[in-house]
Design an enzyme around this catalytic site. Structure first.
Site, PDB file in Angstrom:
ATOM      1  N   LYS A 146       0.857  -1.178   0.068  1.00 12.78           N
ATOM      2  CA  LYS A 146      -0.150   0.085  -0.066  1.00 12.78           C
ATOM      3  C   LYS A 146       0.666   1.326  -0.064  1.00 12.78           C
ATOM      4  CE  LYS A 146       0.627   2.134   3.213  1.00 12.78           C
ATOM      5  NZ  LYS A 146       2.037   2.698   3.854  1.00 12.78           N
ATOM      6  N   TYR A 234      -4.202   3.884   5.955  1.00 12.35           N
ATOM      7  CA  TYR A 234      -4.708   2.817   6.780  1.00 12.35           C
ATOM      8  C   TYR A 234      -6.100   3.313   7.473  1.00 12.35           C
ATOM      9  CZ  TYR A 234      -0.037   0.926   7.211  1.00 12.35           C
ATOM     10  OH  TYR A 234       1.012   0.512   6.791  1.00 12.35           O
TER      11      TYR A 234
HETATM   12  P1  NDP Z   1      12.609   1.462   2.968  1.00 13.65           P
HETATM   13  O1  NDP Z   1      13.001   3.069   2.240  1.00 13.65           O
HETATM   14  O2  NDP Z   1      12.788   1.156   4.117  1.00 13.65           O
HETATM   15  O3  NDP Z   1      12.725   0.348   1.659  1.00 13.65           O
HETATM   16  C1  NDP Z   1      12.710   0.553   0.328  1.00 13.65           C
HETATM   17  C2  NDP Z   1      13.447  -0.342  -0.385  1.00 13.65           C
HETATM   18  O4  NDP Z   1      13.213  -0.046  -1.510  1.00 13.65           O
HETATM   19  C3  NDP Z   1      15.013   0.059  -0.406  1.00 13.65           C
HETATM   20  O5  NDP Z   1      15.626  -0.515   0.712  1.00 13.65           O
HETATM   21  C4  NDP Z   1      15.336  -0.476  -1.787  1.00 13.65           C
HETATM   22  O6  NDP Z   1      15.850  -1.845  -1.358  1.00 13.65           O
HETATM   23  C5  NDP Z   1      14.376  -0.398  -2.600  1.00 13.65           C
HETATM   24  N1  NDP Z   1      14.477   0.831  -3.565  1.00 13.65           N
HETATM   25  C6  NDP Z   1      14.594   0.479  -4.735  1.00 13.65           C
HETATM   26  N2  NDP Z   1      14.756   1.822  -5.492  1.00 13.65           N
HETATM   27  C7  NDP Z   1      14.623   2.753  -4.583  1.00 13.65           C
HETATM   28  C8  NDP Z   1      14.858   4.075  -4.273  1.00 13.65           C
HETATM   29  N3  NDP Z   1      14.888   5.034  -5.462  1.00 13.65           N
HETATM   30  N4  NDP Z   1      14.845   4.752  -3.225  1.00 13.65           N
HETATM   31  C9  NDP Z   1      14.544   3.865  -2.161  1.00 13.65           C
HETATM   32  N5  NDP Z   1      14.547   2.551  -1.976  1.00 13.65           N
HETATM   33  C10 NDP Z   1      14.727   2.091  -3.207  1.00 13.65           C
HETATM   34  O7  NDP Z   1      10.775   1.893   2.563  1.00 13.65           O
HETATM   35  P2  NDP Z   1      10.015   0.699   3.745  1.00 13.65           P
HETATM   36  O8  NDP Z   1      10.205  -0.519   3.692  1.00 13.65           O
HETATM   37  O9  NDP Z   1       9.481   1.679   4.744  1.00 13.65           O
HETATM   38  O10 NDP Z   1       8.577   1.062   2.580  1.00 13.65           O
HETATM   39  C11 NDP Z   1       8.396   0.072   1.521  1.00 13.65           C
HETATM   40  C12 NDP Z   1       7.119  -0.158   0.907  1.00 13.65           C
HETATM   41  O11 NDP Z   1       6.386  -0.800   2.026  1.00 13.65           O
HETATM   42  C13 NDP Z   1       6.085   1.294   0.588  1.00 13.65           C
HETATM   43  O12 NDP Z   1       5.440   0.837  -0.334  1.00 13.65           O
HETATM   44  C14 NDP Z   1       5.595   1.420   1.999  1.00 13.65           C
HETATM   45  O13 NDP Z   1       4.307   1.990   1.646  1.00 13.65           O
HETATM   46  C15 NDP Z   1       5.208  -0.051   2.478  1.00 13.65           C
HETATM   47  N6  NDP Z   1       5.239  -0.156   3.855  1.00 13.65           N
HETATM   48  C16 NDP Z   1       4.101  -0.934   4.195  1.00 13.65           C
HETATM   49  C17 NDP Z   1       3.784  -1.072   5.518  1.00 13.65           C
HETATM   50  C18 NDP Z   1       2.737  -2.005   6.089  1.00 13.65           C
HETATM   51  O14 NDP Z   1       2.608  -2.004   7.202  1.00 13.65           O
HETATM   52  N7  NDP Z   1       1.752  -2.523   5.234  1.00 13.65           N
HETATM   53  C19 NDP Z   1       4.709  -0.538   6.699  1.00 13.65           C
HETATM   54  C20 NDP Z   1       5.906   0.076   6.126  1.00 13.65           C
HETATM   55  C21 NDP Z   1       5.956   0.327   4.876  1.00 13.65           C
HETATM   56  P3  NDP Z   1      17.161  -2.506  -2.172  1.00 13.65           P
HETATM   57  O15 NDP Z   1      18.150  -1.641  -1.276  1.00 13.65           O
HETATM   58  O16 NDP Z   1      16.854  -3.998  -1.689  1.00 13.65           O
HETATM   59  O17 NDP Z   1      16.778  -2.521  -3.637  1.00 13.65           O
END
Ligand code: NDP
Length: 392
Positions: A146, A234
């Site tokens: 989401k 949410y």
């Molecule tokens: P993070 O920034 O911690 O992680 C995102 C990951 O995406 C990065 O670590 C990286 O992984 C990858 N990535 C690829 N391209 C990019 C870029 N240009 N900039 C940043 N990251 C990039 O975010 P979150 O984990 O907090 O959020 C990720 C998703 O999960 C979102 O859609 C968010 O809305 C969702 N979410 C959902 C939750 C829920 O409870 N359902 C709770 C928190 C988040 P890598 O290094 O492996 O390429």
């Protein structure tokens, strides 16, 4: 200590010798999946029989919640990681026994990998549509985090791509698999609060532009939008979960972003909204990137009783406070919130295998994107009513 108070480790340990805990855990999983498990219901499926999952984007949420959640899955197993950081992917692969590692450039070659049935998109919002559509074109089922996309237009393209590929598309609204929220839904739809009158939903936290996972949330291109996309959704989605069969007929909204706050140049910091339902119920919501402490609160008011959940939508600590009905107030939990992660992926695996829509399908994400755009449209015109006719 009852099973609700147990940690995941305690639950696993207890499961070996406690048939009651195992039985109730299994009942939760079955309830979440919505259909009986295959074969002997006392056993999870053998690893080779489970659907294989690739996780795309190894960030905070994927590493902290999604990946560990597979430990409790019964129909799903991790088979691949997709990451722009090979060292991190290799380390996690070694820890979780995942040998297949892809990056964003060779991502399309998952089409030739029979060990991947489902792809879970856990990337920043601005990348959801691109990677969802690429995964669908590779012939995989997709569960996407989401909010679904940056716009309703992108969300529609994702739904269209799933239809064209004849694959399931789900949006990871985990609250629909969380036992306390399931219990509130059961009580509301059973009429235990009397006639539903009003719902309020407050969700927010203080965004820190120096923390990388918050940084992209403050950029329009990667965040899609502001607090409403990330945290307000949410409240929007959970409130509508409790009103099955109702219809949104109008939306009004006002921004509440503090003036001259340097965090909010590209996206809104806060917005208050009101949904008018065909049933006469109003849903009042607040969404904020500029409040402390973190809030996740849902309140449901009926003619005979009310329920407050605070917190309502967290990973591990949701509670129900029931008041009214001629009884003293009662706070309780209906299950362990941590079960929501395995229940969600198993629910999706079951739906994908059966060729049936997931409990929270792409169409639900598209609906919410349309509502988010209507909320912004009203706020852009300082609260003018936007008339809608959106089925819940
Ligand atoms: P993070 O920034 O911690 O992680 C995102 C990951 O995406 C990065 O670590 C990286 O992984 C990858 N990535 C690829 N391209 C990019 C870029 N240009 N900039 C940043 N990251 C990039 O975010 P979150 O984990 O907090 O959020 C990720 C998703 O999960 C979102 O859609 C968010 O809305 C969702 N979410 C959902 C939750 C829920 O409870 N359902 C709770 C928190 C988040 P890598 O290094 O492996 O390429």
């Amino acid at each position: 200590m009852d099973r609700i108070g147990m940690s995941r480790r305690e639950l696993l340990a207890a499961g070996a010798g406690m048939s009651l805990a195992a039985a109730s855990g299994q009942a939760l999983a079955q309830e979440a999946i919505g259909q009986p498990l295959l074969g002997n219901p006392a056993l999870p499926e053998a690893p080779g029989q489970r659907l294989g999952w690739a996780i795309v984007g190894l960030g905070t949420f994927a590493v902290g919640q999604v990946i560990p959640g597979f430990a409790d899955a019964r129909l799903s197993r991790l088979t691949a990681f997709v990451s722009g950081n090979p060292a991190k992917a290799q380390d996690l692969g070694a820890r979780y026994g995942v040998e297949r590692i892809y990056d964003y450039a060779n991502f399309d070659s998952i089409a030739e990998d029979p060990a991947i049935d489902c792809v879970y998109i856990v990337l920043p919002v601005g990348l959801h549509a691109e990677y969802t559509i690429r995964a669908l074109k590779a012939g995989k089922h997709v569960l996407c985090e989401k909010p679904m996309a940056s716009s309703a237009r992108e969300a529609q393209a994702m739904v269209d791509a799933a239809r064209a590929a004849d694959r399931q598309l789900g949006i990871a609204y985990r609250v629909h698999f969380e036992p306390n929220n399931r219990e509130v839904l059961r009580r509301i739809t059973a009429g235990e609060l009397g006639t539903m009158r009003y719902i309020s939903a407050d969700h927010g936290f203080s965004a820190n532009p120096d923390y990388p996972p918050h940084k992209w949330r403050l950029e329009k291109l990667l965040g899609g939008g502001g607090s409403l996309y990330d945290i307000g959704v949410y409240g929007l989605n959970t409130s509508l979960m409790m009103l099955p069969g109702d219809r949104v007929v109008g939306v009004t909204a006002h921004y509440a972003t503090p003036e001259n706050d340097p965090r909010f140049v590209e996206v809104e910091g806060a917005v208050d909204f009101r949904l008018r339902m065909a049933s006469g119920i109003n849903v009042q919501g607040s969404s904020s990137y500029c409040t402390s402490p973190y809030v996740s609160r849902q309140r449901y008011f009926g003619s005979e009783a009310s329920i407050e959940m605070q917190p309502a939508t967290t990973y591990d600590d949701n509670r129900i406070l029931l008041e009214g009905g001629g009884l003293p107030p009662r706070e309780f939990r209906a299950g362990n919130p941590m079960s929501q992660f395995a229940a969600q992926v198993d629910g999706f695996s079951a739906a994908a295998r059966a060729g049936e829509p997931h409990r929270t399908p792409g169409g639900m994400g598209l609906r919410d994107m349309r509502l988010i755009e209507a909320i912004y449209a009203s706020a852009d015109t300082d609260g003018a009513m936007v008339a809608l006719n959106v089925e819940v």
